[in-house]
Design an enzyme around this catalytic site. Sequence first.
Site, PDB file in Angstrom:
ATOM      1  CG  ASP A  59      22.837  31.928  64.912  1.00 52.40           C
ATOM      2  OD1 ASP A  59      23.874  31.737  65.579  1.00 52.40           O
ATOM      3  OD2 ASP A  59      21.813  31.555  65.357  1.00 52.40           O
ATOM      4  CE1 TYR A 150      32.905  31.840  77.540  1.00 51.80           C
ATOM      5  CE2 TYR A 150      34.308  31.862  79.554  1.00 51.80           C
ATOM      6  CZ  TYR A 150      34.077  32.324  78.443  1.00 51.80           C
ATOM      7  OH  TYR A 150      34.644  33.517  77.960  1.00 51.80           O
ATOM      8  CB  ALA A 152      35.210  22.457  78.295  1.00 53.66           C
ATOM      9  CB  ALA A 153      33.965  26.065  74.629  1.00 53.74           C
TER      10      ALA A 153
END
Length: 257
Positions: A59, A150, A152-153
């Site tokens: 992960d 999303y 912004a990321a």
Amino acid sequence: MSETGRGKVAIVTGGTRGIGAAIVRRLLAEGYAVATCGRTPPEQPVGIDGKQAEFDACDIRDPAAVAAWIEALAARHGRIDLVVNNAGGSPQADAATASPRFSERILQLNLLAPLHVSQAAYPHLKAAGGSIVNIASVSAVRPSPDTAIYGAAKAGLVSLTTSLAQEWGPEVRVNAIIVGLIETETAEMTYGSAAAQDRIAASLPLGRMGRGSDIAEAVNFLASPAAAYISGAKLEVHGGGERPLFLEIVKQESAKG
């Protein structure tokens, strides 16, 4: 085809389907040993012409798990030459009601995970004179309604790219690909019916949506000696870009007159 990746080792996060799988296959064809990861293994290994990518359960939102995975890979292969931070994505969400946990998870996957992977791989990339390719999105450079966090990321990922290119050069090159509208196995969920997809494709300057292979070729170029003087770049692979909506409105109104 010359195998410029022969003897080299590449990491591709999220490389079991879609764009990631296309990148894995292209790098395998180029001669790289390729390792990918995910929370669950794919039904079938990703490969081409008898070559297969390694898969490890990891992960990438967990920094400790990432560090352990990268160190195990480096010990197994003796080197790391390329990191492709491909894993990412987001379901649609109303920005007014999206939960803090949802927003944090999207940021973790699309911004913090690439940072964790890059940090863990950095000493190995530095030793090999390697590079990083971050898979960003047009959502990073234009409004992204319904996927605001999303966008912004991904904007943050583009900024991270240029900053790391400055900080880690000259040993490690760092670039980003601004990915446009892409045909994938889940295209219907993203773009709607086949008819809707045809209309979208026709609206783009090159007359089609992108394919995973288009992004894979761009990754291979940025990782190759042909891109030896390219770092901190934002390579737009979007078929010419999306047509502004106002032009269609003007066209429709003019037709009425």
